[in-house]
Design a protein around this motif. Structure first.
Motif, PDB file in Angstrom:
ATOM      1  N   UNK A   1      38.557  32.634  26.911  1.00 24.29           N
ATOM      2  CA  UNK A   1      39.840  32.940  27.552  1.00 24.29           C
ATOM      3  C   UNK A   1      39.690  32.784  29.072  1.00 24.29           C
ATOM      4  N   UNK A   2      40.826  32.710  29.753  1.00 25.79           N
ATOM      5  CA  UNK A   2      40.817  32.498  31.200  1.00 25.79           C
ATOM      6  C   UNK A   2      40.895  33.799  31.981  1.00 25.79           C
ATOM      7  N   UNK A   3      41.430  34.814  31.355  1.00 29.34           N
ATOM      8  CA  UNK A   3      41.588  36.108  32.025  1.00 29.34           C
ATOM      9  C   UNK A   3      41.505  37.211  30.990  1.00 29.34           C
ATOM     10  N   UNK A   4      41.073  38.369  31.451  1.00 28.80           N
ATOM     11  CA  UNK A   4      40.952  39.531  30.562  1.00 28.80           C
ATOM     12  C   UNK A   4      41.691  40.688  31.203  1.00 28.80           C
ATOM     13  N   UNK A   5      42.583  41.295  30.428  1.00 29.34           N
ATOM     14  CA  UNK A   5      43.217  42.540  30.864  1.00 29.34           C
ATOM     15  C   UNK A   5      42.436  43.685  30.237  1.00 29.34           C
ATOM     16  N   UNK A   6      42.012  44.625  31.055  1.00 28.84           N
ATOM     17  CA  UNK A   6      41.419  45.858  30.535  1.00 28.84           C
ATOM     18  C   UNK A   6      42.423  46.972  30.813  1.00 28.84           C
ATOM     19  N   UNK A   7      42.943  47.538  29.734  1.00 25.82           N
ATOM     20  CA  UNK A   7      44.040  48.507  29.828  1.00 25.82           C
ATOM     21  C   UNK A   7      43.489  49.912  29.577  1.00 25.82           C
ATOM     22  N   UNK A   8      43.451  50.707  30.623  1.00 26.54           N
ATOM     23  CA  UNK A   8      42.868  52.044  30.527  1.00 26.54           C
ATOM     24  C   UNK A   8      43.708  53.000  29.697  1.00 26.54           C
ATOM     25  N   UNK A   9      43.116  54.121  29.373  1.00 27.33           N
ATOM     26  CA  UNK A   9      43.796  55.088  28.507  1.00 27.33           C
ATOM     27  C   UNK A   9      45.046  55.661  29.155  1.00 27.33           C
ATOM     28  N   UNK A  10      45.176  55.536  30.466  1.00 28.37           N
ATOM     29  CA  UNK A  10      46.389  56.024  31.138  1.00 28.37           C
ATOM     30  C   UNK A  10      47.575  55.076  30.936  1.00 28.37           C
ATOM     31  N   UNK A  11      47.353  53.971  30.273  1.00 27.76           N
ATOM     32  CA  UNK A  11      48.435  53.032  30.008  1.00 27.76           C
ATOM     33  C   UNK A  11      49.559  53.694  29.238  1.00 27.76           C
TER      34      UNK A  11
ATOM     35  N   UNK B   1      45.235  34.647  28.382  1.00 31.27           N
ATOM     36  CA  UNK B   1      44.770  35.981  28.761  1.00 31.27           C
ATOM     37  C   UNK B   1      44.488  36.768  27.489  1.00 31.27           C
ATOM     38  N   UNK B   2      43.448  37.566  27.517  1.00 35.79           N
ATOM     39  CA  UNK B   2      43.139  38.446  26.388  1.00 35.79           C
ATOM     40  C   UNK B   2      43.324  39.883  26.853  1.00 35.79           C
ATOM     41  N   UNK B   3      44.153  40.634  26.143  1.00 35.44           N
ATOM     42  CA  UNK B   3      44.392  42.025  26.541  1.00 35.44           C
ATOM     43  C   UNK B   3      43.601  42.976  25.652  1.00 35.44           C
ATOM     44  N   UNK B   4      42.755  43.774  26.280  1.00 32.13           N
ATOM     45  CA  UNK B   4      41.894  44.708  25.551  1.00 32.13           C
ATOM     46  C   UNK B   4      42.221  46.140  25.945  1.00 32.13           C
ATOM     47  N   UNK B   5      42.130  47.044  24.999  1.00 31.32           N
ATOM     48  CA  UNK B   5      42.174  48.458  25.384  1.00 31.32           C
ATOM     49  C   UNK B   5      40.813  48.835  25.952  1.00 31.32           C
ATOM     50  N   UNK B   6      40.786  49.776  26.871  1.00 31.13           N
ATOM     51  CA  UNK B   6      39.497  50.180  27.451  1.00 31.13           C
ATOM     52  C   UNK B   6      38.772  51.092  26.467  1.00 31.13           C
ATOM     53  N   UNK B   7      37.812  50.524  25.781  1.00 36.84           N
ATOM     54  CA  UNK B   7      37.013  51.313  24.815  1.00 36.84           C
ATOM     55  C   UNK B   7      35.539  51.067  25.119  1.00 36.84           C
ATOM     56  N   UNK B   8      34.893  50.199  24.342  1.00 35.76           N
ATOM     57  CA  UNK B   8      33.492  49.849  24.650  1.00 35.76           C
ATOM     58  C   UNK B   8      33.536  48.678  25.645  1.00 35.76           C
ATOM     59  N   UNK B   9      33.917  48.999  26.856  1.00 34.96           N
ATOM     60  CA  UNK B   9      34.312  47.946  27.791  1.00 34.96           C
ATOM     61  C   UNK B   9      33.176  46.969  28.067  1.00 34.96           C
ATOM     62  N   UNK B  10      31.999  47.495  28.260  1.00 36.22           N
ATOM     63  CA  UNK B  10      30.882  46.610  28.654  1.00 36.22           C
ATOM     64  C   UNK B  10      30.617  45.554  27.582  1.00 36.22           C
ATOM     65  N   UNK B  11      30.703  45.967  26.332  1.00 39.77           N
ATOM     66  CA  UNK B  11      30.471  45.008  25.244  1.00 39.77           C
ATOM     67  C   UNK B  11      31.723  44.173  24.979  1.00 39.77           C
ATOM     68  N   UNK B  12      32.863  44.856  24.934  1.00 39.66           N
ATOM     69  CA  UNK B  12      34.106  44.157  24.588  1.00 39.66           C
ATOM     70  C   UNK B  12      34.411  43.030  25.574  1.00 39.66           C
ATOM     71  N   UNK B  13      34.205  43.298  26.843  1.00 42.68           N
ATOM     72  CA  UNK B  13      34.539  42.279  27.851  1.00 42.68           C
ATOM     73  C   UNK B  13      33.620  41.068  27.730  1.00 42.68           C
ATOM     74  N   UNK B  14      32.355  41.312  27.440  1.00 38.07           N
ATOM     75  CA  UNK B  14      31.441  40.168  27.264  1.00 38.07           C
ATOM     76  C   UNK B  14      31.874  39.316  26.075  1.00 38.07           C
ATOM     77  N   UNK B  15      32.216  39.994  25.001  1.00 36.70           N
ATOM     78  CA  UNK B  15      32.631  39.244  23.805  1.00 36.70           C
ATOM     79  C   UNK B  15      33.941  38.516  24.086  1.00 36.70           C
ATOM     80  N   UNK B  16      34.841  39.184  24.812  1.00 33.49           N
ATOM     81  CA  UNK B  16      36.115  38.542  25.155  1.00 33.49           C
ATOM     82  C   UNK B  16      35.874  37.289  25.982  1.00 33.49           C
ATOM     83  N   UNK B  17      34.965  37.384  26.940  1.00 31.44           N
ATOM     84  CA  UNK B  17      34.678  36.215  27.786  1.00 31.44           C
ATOM     85  C   UNK B  17      34.107  35.072  26.954  1.00 31.44           C
ATOM     86  N   UNK B  18      33.351  35.431  25.935  1.00 35.56           N
ATOM     87  CA  UNK B  18      32.747  34.410  25.075  1.00 35.56           C
ATOM     88  C   UNK B  18      33.801  33.589  24.333  1.00 35.56           C
ATOM     89  N   UNK B  19      34.977  34.167  24.135  1.00 41.26           N
ATOM     90  CA  UNK B  19      36.007  33.424  23.397  1.00 41.26           C
ATOM     91  C   UNK B  19      36.559  32.252  24.193  1.00 41.26           C
TER      92      UNK B  19
END
Lengths: 239, 451
Positions: B254-264, B234-252
């Motif tokens: 990984x099997x799952x992506x956590x997107x952690x919003x600012x309310x975390x 799993x790759x855990x990302x902070x929610x920032x440039x989500x549209x780009x970050x998630x695509x790049x994360x998927x390219x690595x």
């Protein structure tokens, strides 16, 4: 045992593995170790990544060329020898065993290693020994920038020069540099090693066949980054 | 230095710029010479999941019997790549415990959460402090987190894990590493992290052996090699440039992506980061979904969402927007007893009250959860805590399944954007969900009808 393409038994305990041919190679190495094989000669590594990852004690793995990233990563006791060069993250998070590199290594060599020995006869790239938690990392050549970054524990011994930001944000790791230091990192201080310290480091080198007396400078933490200025716990209640 | 209540209060004047809390903040900084640090989550009011409502079935579709019929809640993390993951993480519910370290939490809290989530058929995550033996024993499904500082990283622990989470960042303080103040760096915590006892630990943010996505791709394969292609990564990302970050994360790979919003939430972070960095969970979920859809990976890479998920309805909305699973932190701690009206005098000593406490950073948690003090920890009974957590999770899933059934869905994962309407312009603009009544979405992209 059934013959597996790419694995040739030289004796009951010594085999030759063609890296070009064998799939899921690390699993095969673990299986060979379980079988009682004690030495594996790895042919045609061709700088492939993730070779000899997560291997255990009792196995010697000898590469006859260069390896890519994470060679010997998460090593747990294996003795690994690489004839030529290695890529990023060699021996990262290693707990025990040893890795010897005949040529040079790249970024993050020994990153987060917890024990064992890495000996690089050439140079290392940036962030060598970053986040080390223990063990010994000897570099006969020079290291790049941010070597020893946030090193928690262990010995990083450099016989050549060190790049910029050496020992940045150091914890209790010990860095020794015999050559020039291009620049120190935040909170890194240079001190003279005392006689006992110097004798200990030279003994570590002699154990690797490195003789001679080296004029080491020792880099330690100034401990200014260890604490916020205000140590009064009540200060944290202001908010 | 004194706590709140021992100093005259600053009153709220007429200025909307120089509000009482702004004045207090400046005065504190002027005294301390550093930024403010605290626990909990942002105090800003962002557009939230509350601004979406469900459209249950009426004449256009048929509801299921909400109090009777079955509704599937089983959830698989990392099931999209059987060639690379022989044992995906199977959960009975689409909710697991987000990463909270041993250090941030005490041993009893870790055990209670492990038992509670296990009894609900779910998982917990170690957080950055390494694998605590008591947590491994308590959690039938444990996600092992690997952070840039690599505290306690151990091959055997990787192999004992049911999933591995690589941290890129967290929603509470994107772009920075973890923080654990000296009051909580006990001998046991320090030992697991190879740190001097009592230091104000501020963790690294960049990993020591990879820098970008191409390197991370190789790193992920290293972990698979070390663990014999068993567990999902799993790759855990902070929610920032989500549209780009998630695509790049998927390219690595990984099997799952956590997107952690600012309310975390967090046990300790600079307050300005809590309040002014990252994007809200509401906006992050559709952005992540669209990112995966655009590269053909939606449904293949598991999308996990965290950050301010408080109950089953929030979780159901997250699933409807596109998440496969949610992770909760604060909600589970509150179920455990955080902010409960017990030992009230100790809240007062911290200058706070039950219900308003966010003093996890001090290590003086009145209810024994976010502390390493043995006397305080003893206030939390792991068994009782585990039952409260299990009860809460049961209630949470009941809420989710009743919502799903009311929308005519026999599986919580069949909730979809079409089941939602926005009740604020902001929520519609951030998500693309059409506004209630008019069925018209604000902004360039629309989910469901309207546009």
């Amino acid at each position: 045992m059934a013959a597996i393409a790419g694995i040739t038994y030289l004796s009951d305990t010594r085999v030759e593995v063609d890296v070009d041919v064998v799939e899921r190679l690390n699993r095969e190495l673990r299986r060979l170790n379980d079988e009682g094989v004690t030495e594996v000669v790895m042919r045609n590594p061709r700088s492939r990544h993730n070779l000899a990852v997560g291997q255990g004690a009792g196995l010697k793995i000898v590469f006859d060329g260069s390896c890519g990233y994470y060679c010997g990563g998460l090593n747990n006791g294996a003795v690994i020898e690489v004839a030529r060069n290695v890529g990023w993250g060699t021996g990262e998070a290693m707990a025990s065993g040893s890795i010897s590199v005949g040529g040079s290594a790249a970024l993050g060599t020994g990153a987060g290693m917890r024990g064992g020995l890495i000996h690089v006869k050439g140079d290392c790239g940036p962030r060598t020994g970053a986040a080390m938690k223990g063990g010994t990392l000897i570099v006969e050549g020079s290291v790049g920038y941010l070597a020893g970054f946030m090193t928690h524990a262990g010995d990083l011994i450099v016989l050549g020069n060190a790049g910029e930001a050496l020992g940045d944000s150091l914890w209790e790791g010990r860095i020794y540099v015999a050559g020039e230091i291009r620049g120190l990192g935040n909170d890194a201080n240079v001190v003279e090693p005392d006689d006992d310290d110097s004798a200990r480091v030279h003994a570590l080198l002699r154990a690797q066949g490195i003789d001679g007396e080296f004029p080491f400078k020792k880099i330690v933490a100034g401990q200014k980054l260890w604490y916020f200025d205000n140590r009064n716990p009540e200060a944290w209640l202001k908010i | 230095m004194t706590g709140k209540g021992q100093e005259p209060e600053i009153v709220q004047g007429r200025s909307h710029i120089w509000r009482a809390e702004i004045i207090r903040d400046i005065q504190a900084k002027a005294e301390l010479g550093r930024y403010q640090i605290r626990g909990f989550s942002t105090f800003q009011k962002f557009p939230s999941l509350d601004e979406l409502v469900f459209l249950p079935a009426a004449m256009t579709r048929l509801p299921l019997e909400g109090y009777r019929e079955l509704c599937v809640s089983e959830t698989t993390i990392g099931g999209g790549r059987p060639d690379l993951v022989s044992q995906p993480l199977e959960l009975a519910i689409p909710v697991y415990l987000t990463s909270m370290s041993f250090g941030a939490l005490g041993t009893n809290a870790k055990m209670a959460l492990g038992m509670g989530f296990s009894r609900a058929g779910s998982a917990t995550c170690t957080g950055e402090g390494g694998m605590l033996e008591e947590e491994r024993d308590a959690s039938t499904r444990l996600i092992y987190q690997m952070t840039p500082s690599r505290y306690g990283l151990d091959l055997e622990h990787l192999r004992k894990a049911d999933a591995i989470e690589i941290v890129v960042g967290q929603g509470a303080k994107p772009g920075t590493g973890g923080m654990l103040l000296g009051m909580k760096v006990s001998e046991k915590v320090a030992g697991m992290r190879t740190l001097p006892v009592g230091v104000d630990q501020r963790s690294a943010v960049r990993h020591p052996d990879f820098l970008g996505a191409d390197d991370l791709q190789v790193k992920i394969m290293e972990l698979r090699e070390a663990t014999d292609y068993r567990t999902p990564i799993i790759l855990k990302l902070p929610a920032c440039r989500v549209r780009e970050d998630v695509k790049i994360a998927a390219k690595t790979g990984c099997d799952a992506i956590v997107v952690d919003g600012t309310e975390g939430s967090t046990a300790a972070a600079p307050e300005f980061q809590l309040d002014h960095t990252g994007i809200p969970t509401l906006a992050a979920i559709p952005a992540a979904r669209r990112a995966l859809e655009e590269i053909g990976m939606y449904g293949k890479v598991t999308l996990i969402v965290s950050g301010g998920i408080r109950n089953g309805v929030d979780a159901a909305k997250a699933l409807a927007l596109g998440a496969d699973c949610v992770a909760i932190g604060t909600a589970a701690l509150v179920a455990l007893g955080c902010n409960a009206p017990r030992f009230v005098e100790d809240y007062h000593a911290l200058g706070t009250e039950p219900g308003a406490c966010h003093h996890c950073h001090t290590g003086r948690c009145p209810v024994g959860i976010t502390t390493q003090d043995p006397e305080l920890e003893a206030r939390l009974d792991p068994e009782e805590g585990a039952e409260r957590v299990r009860n809460f999770l049961t209630a949470m899933v009941m809420e989710m399944t009743v919502i799903a059934k009311s929308c005519g869905k026999g599986n919580v994962h069949n909730l979809e954007p079409e089941d939602l309407r926005a009740v604020s312009l902001e929520a519609s603009a951030l998500t693309g969900v059409p506004l209630a009544g008019v069925d018209w979405a604000v902004g360039p992209e629309t989910f469901g009808r309207g546009g």
